[in-house]
Design a protein around this motif. Sequence first.
Motif, PDB file in Angstrom:
ATOM      1  N   ASN A   1     -18.474  24.492  33.341  1.00  0.00           N
ATOM      2  CA  ASN A   1     -17.916  23.179  33.639  1.00  0.00           C
ATOM      3  C   ASN A   1     -17.408  23.127  35.076  1.00  0.00           C
ATOM      4  OD1 ASN A   1     -18.410  22.377  31.004  1.00  0.00           O
ATOM      5  ND2 ASN A   1     -16.360  22.928  30.300  1.00  0.00           N
ATOM      6  N   GLY A   2     -17.680  22.021  35.750  1.00  0.00           N
ATOM      7  CA  GLY A   2     -17.153  21.813  37.085  1.00  0.00           C
ATOM      8  C   GLY A   2     -17.920  22.466  38.209  1.00  0.00           C
ATOM      9  N   GLY A   3     -19.058  23.090  37.911  1.00  0.00           N
ATOM     10  CA  GLY A   3     -19.815  23.773  38.951  1.00  0.00           C
ATOM     11  C   GLY A   3     -20.683  22.823  39.769  1.00  0.00           C
ATOM     12  N   GLU A   4     -21.119  23.299  40.925  1.00  0.00           N
ATOM     13  CA  GLU A   4     -22.045  22.552  41.774  1.00  0.00           C
ATOM     14  C   GLU A   4     -23.206  23.456  42.143  1.00  0.00           C
ATOM     15  OE1 GLU A   4     -20.727  20.156  45.060  1.00  0.00           O
ATOM     16  OE2 GLU A   4     -18.642  20.265  44.371  1.00  0.00           O
ATOM     17  N   PHE A   5     -24.410  22.867  42.136  1.00  0.00           N
ATOM     18  CA  PHE A   5     -25.597  23.592  42.582  1.00  0.00           C
ATOM     19  C   PHE A   5     -26.282  22.738  43.637  1.00  0.00           C
ATOM     20  CE2 PHE A   5     -30.088  24.787  42.325  1.00  0.00           C
ATOM     21  CZ  PHE A   5     -29.981  26.156  42.551  1.00  0.00           C
ATOM     22  N   GLY A   6     -26.074  23.127  44.904  1.00  0.00           N
ATOM     23  CA  GLY A   6     -26.649  22.402  46.017  1.00  0.00           C
ATOM     24  C   GLY A   6     -25.847  21.179  46.417  1.00  0.00           C
ATOM     25  N   ARG A   7     -26.066  20.772  47.663  1.00  0.00           N
ATOM     26  CA  ARG A   7     -25.564  19.516  48.218  1.00  0.00           C
ATOM     27  C   ARG A   7     -26.600  19.020  49.209  1.00  0.00           C
ATOM     28  NH1 ARG A   7     -19.181  20.829  49.680  1.00  0.00           N
ATOM     29  NH2 ARG A   7     -18.400  20.852  47.529  1.00  0.00           N
ATOM     30  N   PRO A   8     -26.560  17.740  49.579  1.00  0.00           N
ATOM     31  CA  PRO A   8     -27.512  17.269  50.582  1.00  0.00           C
ATOM     32  C   PRO A   8     -27.468  18.134  51.842  1.00  0.00           C
ATOM     33  CG  PRO A   8     -26.405  15.412  49.574  1.00  0.00           C
ATOM     34  CD  PRO A   8     -25.726  16.642  49.043  1.00  0.00           C
ATOM     35  N   GLY A   9     -28.630  18.633  52.245  1.00  0.00           N
ATOM     36  CA  GLY A   9     -28.720  19.524  53.391  1.00  0.00           C
ATOM     37  C   GLY A   9     -28.378  20.965  53.109  1.00  0.00           C
ATOM     38  N   LYS A  10     -27.906  21.253  51.878  1.00  0.00           N
ATOM     39  CA  LYS A  10     -27.502  22.618  51.523  1.00  0.00           C
ATOM     40  C   LYS A  10     -28.014  23.006  50.125  1.00  0.00           C
ATOM     41  CE  LYS A  10     -23.333  22.581  54.397  1.00  0.00           C
ATOM     42  NZ  LYS A  10     -23.824  23.619  55.336  1.00  0.00           N
ATOM     43  N   GLY A  11     -29.168  22.450  49.782  1.00  0.00           N
ATOM     44  CA  GLY A  11     -29.738  22.731  48.476  1.00  0.00           C
ATOM     45  C   GLY A  11     -30.795  23.824  48.515  1.00  0.00           C
ATOM     46  N   PHE A  12     -31.611  23.853  47.464  1.00  0.00           N
ATOM     47  CA  PHE A  12     -32.587  24.916  47.268  1.00  0.00           C
ATOM     48  C   PHE A  12     -33.928  24.304  46.838  1.00  0.00           C
ATOM     49  CE2 PHE A  12     -28.372  26.411  46.374  1.00  0.00           C
ATOM     50  CZ  PHE A  12     -28.292  27.664  46.965  1.00  0.00           C
ATOM     51  N   THR A  13     -34.995  25.013  47.115  1.00  0.00           N
ATOM     52  CA  THR A  13     -36.260  24.750  46.444  1.00  0.00           C
ATOM     53  C   THR A  13     -36.304  25.608  45.193  1.00  0.00           C
ATOM     54  OG1 THR A  13     -37.508  24.107  48.405  1.00  0.00           O
ATOM     55  CG2 THR A  13     -38.757  25.001  46.564  1.00  0.00           C
ATOM     56  N   VAL A  14     -36.516  24.983  44.045  1.00  0.00           N
ATOM     57  CA  VAL A  14     -36.561  25.677  42.753  1.00  0.00           C
ATOM     58  C   VAL A  14     -37.950  25.465  42.160  1.00  0.00           C
ATOM     59  CG1 VAL A  14     -35.577  25.820  40.437  1.00  0.00           C
ATOM     60  CG2 VAL A  14     -34.089  25.343  42.396  1.00  0.00           C
ATOM     61  N   THR A  15     -38.602  26.557  41.772  1.00  0.00           N
ATOM     62  CA  THR A  15     -39.941  26.481  41.193  1.00  0.00           C
ATOM     63  C   THR A  15     -39.882  26.608  39.672  1.00  0.00           C
ATOM     64  OG1 THR A  15     -40.434  28.856  41.130  1.00  0.00           O
ATOM     65  CG2 THR A  15     -40.768  27.704  43.244  1.00  0.00           C
ATOM     66  N   GLN A  16     -41.048  26.524  39.063  1.00  0.00           N
ATOM     67  CA  GLN A  16     -41.192  26.806  37.644  1.00  0.00           C
ATOM     68  C   GLN A  16     -41.166  28.314  37.392  1.00  0.00           C
ATOM     69  OE1 GLN A  16     -43.673  26.113  39.627  1.00  0.00           O
ATOM     70  NE2 GLN A  16     -45.331  27.531  39.158  1.00  0.00           N
ATOM     71  N   THR A  17     -41.139  28.693  36.117  1.00  0.00           N
ATOM     72  CA  THR A  17     -41.233  30.103  35.740  1.00  0.00           C
ATOM     73  C   THR A  17     -42.679  30.434  35.370  1.00  0.00           C
ATOM     74  OG1 THR A  17     -40.883  29.888  33.357  1.00  0.00           O
ATOM     75  CG2 THR A  17     -38.922  29.848  34.757  1.00  0.00           C
ATOM     76  N   ALA A  18     -42.902  31.696  35.017  1.00  0.00           N
ATOM     77  CA  ALA A  18     -44.239  32.149  34.638  1.00  0.00           C
ATOM     78  C   ALA A  18     -44.507  31.997  33.146  1.00  0.00           C
ATOM     79  CB  ALA A  18     -44.426  33.609  35.047  1.00  0.00           C
ATOM     80  N   ARG A  19     -43.545  31.452  32.386  1.00  0.00           N
ATOM     81  CA  ARG A  19     -43.763  31.336  30.936  1.00  0.00           C
ATOM     82  C   ARG A  19     -44.949  30.412  30.663  1.00  0.00           C
ATOM     83  NH1 ARG A  19     -39.281  29.225  26.645  1.00  0.00           N
ATOM     84  NH2 ARG A  19     -39.899  27.234  27.545  1.00  0.00           N
ATOM     85  N   PHE A  20     -45.870  30.904  29.824  1.00  0.00           N
ATOM     86  CA  PHE A  20     -47.137  30.197  29.605  1.00  0.00           C
ATOM     87  C   PHE A  20     -47.409  30.099  28.115  1.00  0.00           C
ATOM     88  CE2 PHE A  20     -51.772  29.734  29.493  1.00  0.00           C
ATOM     89  CZ  PHE A  20     -51.964  28.768  30.478  1.00  0.00           C
ATOM     90  N   GLY A  21     -47.766  28.904  27.648  1.00  0.00           N
ATOM     91  CA  GLY A  21     -48.157  28.707  26.262  1.00  0.00           C
ATOM     92  C   GLY A  21     -49.660  28.841  26.119  1.00  0.00           C
ATOM     93  N   ALA A  22     -50.114  29.992  25.622  1.00  0.00           N
ATOM     94  CA  ALA A  22     -51.549  30.245  25.569  1.00  0.00           C
ATOM     95  C   ALA A  22     -52.274  29.213  24.707  1.00  0.00           C
ATOM     96  CB  ALA A  22     -51.813  31.654  25.049  1.00  0.00           C
ATOM     97  N   GLY A  23     -51.643  28.836  23.580  1.00  0.00           N
ATOM     98  CA  GLY A  23     -52.265  27.833  22.721  1.00  0.00           C
ATOM     99  C   GLY A  23     -52.359  26.486  23.387  1.00  0.00           C
ATOM    100  N   LEU A  24     -51.342  26.172  24.198  1.00  0.00           N
ATOM    101  CA  LEU A  24     -51.327  24.897  24.922  1.00  0.00           C
ATOM    102  C   LEU A  24     -52.150  24.956  26.194  1.00  0.00           C
ATOM    103  CD1 LEU A  24     -47.490  24.177  24.682  1.00  0.00           C
ATOM    104  CD2 LEU A  24     -49.287  23.075  23.336  1.00  0.00           C
ATOM    105  N   LYS A  25     -52.356  26.176  26.682  1.00  0.00           N
ATOM    106  CA  LYS A  25     -52.994  26.392  27.973  1.00  0.00           C
ATOM    107  C   LYS A  25     -52.225  25.661  29.077  1.00  0.00           C
ATOM    108  CE  LYS A  25     -57.595  27.274  26.112  1.00  0.00           C
ATOM    109  NZ  LYS A  25     -59.032  26.901  26.109  1.00  0.00           N
ATOM    110  N   LYS A  26     -50.888  25.749  28.967  1.00  0.00           N
ATOM    111  CA  LYS A  26     -50.008  25.104  29.927  1.00  0.00           C
ATOM    112  C   LYS A  26     -48.804  25.998  30.200  1.00  0.00           C
ATOM    113  CE  LYS A  26     -51.053  20.322  28.579  1.00  0.00           C
ATOM    114  NZ  LYS A  26     -50.471  19.036  28.104  1.00  0.00           N
ATOM    115  N   PHE A  27     -48.250  25.897  31.398  1.00  0.00           N
ATOM    116  CA  PHE A  27     -46.965  26.514  31.683  1.00  0.00           C
ATOM    117  C   PHE A  27     -45.878  25.756  30.921  1.00  0.00           C
ATOM    118  CE2 PHE A  27     -49.452  27.864  35.348  1.00  0.00           C
ATOM    119  CZ  PHE A  27     -49.080  29.192  35.471  1.00  0.00           C
TER     120      PHE A  27
END
Length: 290
Positions: free
Chosen positions: A59-85
């Motif tokens: 509670n009360g945390g901050e992640f990034g601010r304008p000009g001080k944020g991050f690029t965040v990508t997806q993970t490698a988790r993959f659904g083989a049956g779905l053939k999708k990340f």
Amino acid sequence: MNLNGTLGDIPGEETGSPGCSCVLSVNKNVIILSSAGAATTTIDGTGTEVAQTVVVLSNGGEFGRPGKGFTVTQTARFGAGLKKFTGHGIGIDAANVKVRGNQVVFTDSHIAPTTGTGIFTVNDAAILIEGNRVMNWQRGIEVRVAGAATVTGNEVIGNLTGIDARGGNIVRNVATGNRDGFLLGGAPKVENNSASKNTGGFGFLVLAGFSGTLTKNNMFSNARRGISGCGVQNTHVVGLDATNNYWGSRDGPGFPPADLNCDSTTGPGTGTTKTAPFATKPFKVKLVKP
């Protein structure tokens, strides 16, 4: 520091909280900022098979601010049956959290699509999601439950759904190049947003109903298969009030250059929409840059 990409073995590549299924867990009331901004500071989850790259649990945390944020990508988790990340970008499960100024990007769409979400909330607490650029996910930003979340000043691009909201305040966002710019349910306040160059502008979740407000928004240049698209796609909401929106023409909804008002005319729960009076010029929508 020589980082080798293996989580947990050296400082700087720590694992997240036990059970978080994430790369980075924010489990204390802290403010996490980058010094150089999102364009040059990346939290990369593509080498790890976890549920989300970042999860905010305090509670009360901050992640990034304008000009001080991050690029965040997806993970490698993959659904083989779905053939999708299947991994997500940033998950929020806490109150009074601010997630601002980040670029949240699914980067592997040329290999396989995703069922993941860029930024999502799972509770009804006060949360601020502001000034992020979210690209190429199944859902760009998702407010999963009704509540006090505010989603403002964000840009959602190239997602299956740009912003999916069951509640909260959805204001001053720009949706471009998505299939659905905005998909709405419950009682959100949806005001001063812009939906353009999507397949459709504003649609509604069948099982969630809609009793919110939809006003002072722009909807224009949305298109499907080369013809004018739907500014509003209403299949089931009876008596939807969509007045005081700009449809791409001073004459209101219609064919190009305007967007259509697409009410369903058959079946149970037929949608009906009131569009007049409508705005005769576009509203200014101010983004908050990452």
